[in-house]
Design a protein around this motif. Sequence first.
Motif, PDB file in Angstrom:
ATOM      1  N   ARG A  43       0.818  -1.205   0.000  1.00 29.13           N
ATOM      2  CA  ARG A  43       0.000   0.000   0.000  1.00 29.13           C
ATOM      3  C   ARG A  43       0.863   1.271   0.000  1.00 29.13           C
ATOM      4  O   ARG A  43       0.412   2.322  -0.443  1.00 29.13           O
ATOM      5  CB  ARG A  43      -0.916   0.018   1.228  1.00 29.13           C
ATOM      6  CG  ARG A  43      -1.978  -1.057   1.225  1.00 29.13           C
ATOM      7  CD  ARG A  43      -2.745  -1.037   2.544  1.00 29.13           C
ATOM      8  NE  ARG A  43      -3.722  -2.103   2.625  1.00 29.13           N
ATOM      9  CZ  ARG A  43      -4.991  -2.002   2.209  1.00 29.13           C
ATOM     10  NH1 ARG A  43      -5.396  -0.869   1.666  1.00 29.13           N
ATOM     11  NH2 ARG A  43      -5.804  -3.021   2.310  1.00 29.13           N
ATOM     12  N   SER A  44       2.106   1.163   0.510  1.00 30.02           N
ATOM     13  CA  SER A  44       2.960   2.342   0.632  1.00 30.02           C
ATOM     14  C   SER A  44       3.775   2.639  -0.627  1.00 30.02           C
ATOM     15  O   SER A  44       4.508   3.617  -0.673  1.00 30.02           O
ATOM     16  CB  SER A  44       3.923   2.169   1.817  1.00 30.02           C
ATOM     17  OG  SER A  44       4.796   1.075   1.590  1.00 30.02           O
ATOM     18  N   ILE A  45       3.660   1.807  -1.665  1.00 30.40           N
ATOM     19  CA  ILE A  45       4.394   2.046  -2.917  1.00 30.40           C
ATOM     20  C   ILE A  45       3.804   3.276  -3.600  1.00 30.40           C
ATOM     21  O   ILE A  45       2.615   3.320  -3.925  1.00 30.40           O
ATOM     22  CB  ILE A  45       4.312   0.817  -3.846  1.00 30.40           C
ATOM     23  CG1 ILE A  45       4.998  -0.394  -3.192  1.00 30.40           C
ATOM     24  CG2 ILE A  45       4.951   1.123  -5.199  1.00 30.40           C
ATOM     25  CD1 ILE A  45       4.863  -1.669  -3.989  1.00 30.40           C
ATOM     26  N   ASN A  46       4.638   4.264  -3.842  1.00 34.29           N
ATOM     27  CA  ASN A  46       4.167   5.515  -4.434  1.00 34.29           C
ATOM     28  C   ASN A  46       4.749   5.787  -5.816  1.00 34.29           C
ATOM     29  O   ASN A  46       4.303   6.688  -6.509  1.00 34.29           O
ATOM     30  CB  ASN A  46       4.497   6.698  -3.520  1.00 34.29           C
ATOM     31  CG  ASN A  46       3.706   6.626  -2.208  1.00 34.29           C
ATOM     32  OD1 ASN A  46       2.531   6.268  -2.216  1.00 34.29           O
ATOM     33  ND2 ASN A  46       4.369   6.930  -1.100  1.00 34.29           N
ATOM     34  N   GLY A  47       5.789   5.022  -6.194  1.00 35.23           N
ATOM     35  CA  GLY A  47       6.431   5.272  -7.482  1.00 35.23           C
ATOM     36  C   GLY A  47       5.564   4.855  -8.657  1.00 35.23           C
ATOM     37  O   GLY A  47       4.463   4.330  -8.495  1.00 35.23           O
ATOM     38  N   VAL A  63      -8.658 -12.818  -1.764  1.00 38.59           N
ATOM     39  CA  VAL A  63      -7.985 -11.690  -1.125  1.00 38.59           C
ATOM     40  C   VAL A  63      -6.757 -11.281  -1.924  1.00 38.59           C
ATOM     41  O   VAL A  63      -6.509 -10.093  -2.179  1.00 38.59           O
ATOM     42  CB  VAL A  63      -7.604 -12.047   0.332  1.00 38.59           C
ATOM     43  CG1 VAL A  63      -6.786 -10.929   0.959  1.00 38.59           C
ATOM     44  CG2 VAL A  63      -8.850 -12.309   1.157  1.00 38.59           C
ATOM     45  N   GLY A  64      -5.959 -12.282  -2.347  1.00 39.61           N
ATOM     46  CA  GLY A  64      -4.793 -11.973  -3.175  1.00 39.61           C
ATOM     47  C   GLY A  64      -5.182 -11.350  -4.496  1.00 39.61           C
ATOM     48  O   GLY A  64      -4.530 -10.405  -4.971  1.00 39.61           O
ATOM     49  N   ALA A  65      -6.257 -11.862  -5.118  1.00 36.75           N
ATOM     50  CA  ALA A  65      -6.716 -11.294  -6.378  1.00 36.75           C
ATOM     51  C   ALA A  65      -7.179  -9.854  -6.194  1.00 36.75           C
ATOM     52  O   ALA A  65      -6.925  -8.991  -7.046  1.00 36.75           O
ATOM     53  CB  ALA A  65      -7.838 -12.160  -6.957  1.00 36.75           C
ATOM     54  N   TYR A  66      -7.851  -9.584  -5.074  1.00 37.64           N
ATOM     55  CA  TYR A  66      -8.312  -8.222  -4.804  1.00 37.64           C
ATOM     56  C   TYR A  66      -7.130  -7.270  -4.626  1.00 37.64           C
ATOM     57  O   TYR A  66      -7.156  -6.137  -5.111  1.00 37.64           O
ATOM     58  CB  TYR A  66      -9.195  -8.201  -3.565  1.00 37.64           C
ATOM     59  CG  TYR A  66      -9.652  -6.820  -3.176  1.00 37.64           C
ATOM     60  CD1 TYR A  66     -10.675  -6.185  -3.880  1.00 37.64           C
ATOM     61  CD2 TYR A  66      -9.047  -6.135  -2.132  1.00 37.64           C
ATOM     62  CE1 TYR A  66     -11.086  -4.913  -3.538  1.00 37.64           C
ATOM     63  CE2 TYR A  66      -9.446  -4.855  -1.792  1.00 37.64           C
ATOM     64  CZ  TYR A  66     -10.468  -4.247  -2.490  1.00 37.64           C
ATOM     65  OH  TYR A  66     -10.860  -2.982  -2.162  1.00 37.64           O
ATOM     66  N   VAL A  67      -6.072  -7.739  -3.916  1.00 38.61           N
ATOM     67  CA  VAL A  67      -4.882  -6.905  -3.738  1.00 38.61           C
ATOM     68  C   VAL A  67      -4.230  -6.594  -5.075  1.00 38.61           C
ATOM     69  O   VAL A  67      -3.836  -5.445  -5.350  1.00 38.61           O
ATOM     70  CB  VAL A  67      -3.884  -7.603  -2.791  1.00 38.61           C
ATOM     71  CG1 VAL A  67      -2.539  -6.881  -2.801  1.00 38.61           C
ATOM     72  CG2 VAL A  67      -4.448  -7.660  -1.378  1.00 38.61           C
ATOM     73  N   ALA A  68      -4.119  -7.600  -5.950  1.00 41.12           N
ATOM     74  CA  ALA A  68      -3.517  -7.388  -7.261  1.00 41.12           C
ATOM     75  C   ALA A  68      -4.338  -6.398  -8.089  1.00 41.12           C
ATOM     76  O   ALA A  68      -3.787  -5.496  -8.739  1.00 41.12           O
ATOM     77  CB  ALA A  68      -3.391  -8.717  -7.999  1.00 41.12           C
ATOM     78  N   CYS A  69      -5.652  -6.540  -8.052  1.00 40.85           N
ATOM     79  CA  CYS A  69      -6.514  -5.613  -8.793  1.00 40.85           C
ATOM     80  C   CYS A  69      -6.399  -4.193  -8.231  1.00 40.85           C
ATOM     81  O   CYS A  69      -6.369  -3.219  -8.998  1.00 40.85           O
ATOM     82  CB  CYS A  69      -7.970  -6.079  -8.723  1.00 40.85           C
ATOM     83  SG  CYS A  69      -8.318  -7.541  -9.702  1.00 40.85           S
ATOM     84  N   SER A  70      -6.334  -4.081  -6.906  1.00 32.48           N
ATOM     85  CA  SER A  70      -6.220  -2.760  -6.283  1.00 32.48           C
ATOM     86  C   SER A  70      -4.917  -2.079  -6.678  1.00 32.48           C
ATOM     87  O   SER A  70      -4.895  -0.871  -6.961  1.00 32.48           O
ATOM     88  CB  SER A  70      -6.301  -2.898  -4.756  1.00 32.48           C
ATOM     89  OG  SER A  70      -7.535  -3.453  -4.371  1.00 32.48           O
ATOM     90  N   LEU A  71      -3.821  -2.844  -6.700  1.00 34.57           N
ATOM     91  CA  LEU A  71      -2.529  -2.274  -7.106  1.00 34.57           C
ATOM     92  C   LEU A  71      -2.570  -1.806  -8.553  1.00 34.57           C
ATOM     93  O   LEU A  71      -2.086  -0.714  -8.892  1.00 34.57           O
ATOM     94  CB  LEU A  71      -1.416  -3.316  -6.921  1.00 34.57           C
ATOM     95  CG  LEU A  71      -1.060  -3.647  -5.462  1.00 34.57           C
ATOM     96  CD1 LEU A  71      -0.141  -4.864  -5.424  1.00 34.57           C
ATOM     97  CD2 LEU A  71      -0.375  -2.456  -4.804  1.00 34.57           C
ATOM     98  N   ALA A  72      -3.147  -2.627  -9.425  1.00 32.88           N
ATOM     99  CA  ALA A  72      -3.218  -2.267 -10.831  1.00 32.88           C
ATOM    100  C   ALA A  72      -4.081  -1.027 -11.041  1.00 32.88           C
ATOM    101  O   ALA A  72      -3.744  -0.134 -11.824  1.00 32.88           O
ATOM    102  CB  ALA A  72      -3.773  -3.443 -11.641  1.00 32.88           C
ATOM    103  N   GLN A  73      -5.194  -0.939 -10.320  1.00 29.85           N
ATOM    104  CA  GLN A  73      -6.068   0.218 -10.455  1.00 29.85           C
ATOM    105  C   GLN A  73      -5.422   1.479  -9.888  1.00 29.85           C
ATOM    106  O   GLN A  73      -5.544   2.566 -10.454  1.00 29.85           O
ATOM    107  CB  GLN A  73      -7.392  -0.065  -9.748  1.00 29.85           C
ATOM    108  CG  GLN A  73      -8.430   1.037  -9.922  1.00 29.85           C
ATOM    109  CD  GLN A  73      -9.742   0.693  -9.240  1.00 29.85           C
ATOM    110  OE1 GLN A  73      -9.819  -0.260  -8.474  1.00 29.85           O
ATOM    111  NE2 GLN A  73     -10.765   1.486  -9.517  1.00 29.85           N
TER     112      GLN A  73
END
Length: 376
Positions: A43-47, A63-73
């Motif tokens: 969550r702290s990745i800002n680059g 849960v893992g799929a949701y995290v991956a989708c959230s990062l991509a979005q």
Amino acid sequence: MQSGAHFSLEDERSHGSESTGARLLLTGPYLVSTIGGVDRDLRSINGSVSTVDLSGVTEIDTVGAYVACSLAQKHGAEVVGADERASRLMKAVGPSAGGEANVRPERPVTLARVPETVGEGVFEFGGGIKGLIAFIGALMASFGTLILHPRRFRGKALVRQMELVGVASLPIVGLMSFLIGIVVAQQGAVQLRQFGAEIYTINLTGRLNLRELGVLMTAIMIAGRSGSAFAAQIGTMKLTEEVDAMRTIGISPMEALIVPRILAAFLMMPLLGFYAAVMAIIGGAFIADLTLGIPFLTFLARIQEVVPIYDLWVGLAKAPVFGLIVGIAGCYQGMQVKDNSEQVGLRTTKAVVQAIFMVIVLDAFFAVFFTKVGWA
């Protein structure tokens, strides 16, 4: 033991493409049980991240799929390296997921809804009457069986229920009746003072409490206290299949659970009603001594002179009937519990409401009846 989830950031130029951002490489199992260690860092990745790579993910759940989708979005990145399972889960939990159905069903128009609700109420009322008649029939059959086979009667259960319904109710019934006696005497004196007839406060307090309020308020209190307890206890036993277990081992639930409770309410209500009337009269004598100048003992002695004895018999005659109503309503509603725990609350509420309603209706009937026969 599963190893935790990991991730790393790589420059896109290391993969032979023009650098437009970093590649976020996820590795290891991305499950609800393993993702906690890296969730905050992700969550702290800002680059600038251009690609989320799932090729190193060994296992994944929603849960893992949701995290991956959230990062991509969040980063506007492209997801690559996802296997068939990961793709399916991401499609299910991603931002594009959703159904076309309404969150709530469409409400029928009023002209259709009102007749439907009335019809359901009529059918429910009819079913309730049928069930109540069947319950009373089973109760009478159980009483007949116990009369023919008295050794099957559970005396200890009856004594226990009499203690719960009667003895345990004495403090609250006594306090309530004492305060009601104070209110009746004080308000009655205020009105009678306009006619110079304050002395008749004794008549008002004595007759009203012995004949009506003592028994009526006690029945309402017992309906809220013991009637609700009957429904909740038996309903919980129905829900946990204890009643079915009793039938399985040859014990009649009617004889073991219903009869002692109904008998306890039937037997204790006259005693509680008389006790409530006495406490109300004591309350009236107390306030009369303080505010009206009528001595406490004079008030009590005058009660014996101005209150006819049939007022006492009227109150005592109604009390067993009210106890029977409270016991039957509580036990019947308890036996109707099924399906889920919400039914316990619903049936307990119905038991109290029905018992109080029937008590008030029958009290009005008794008032008219005893007036017709000359006991007014």
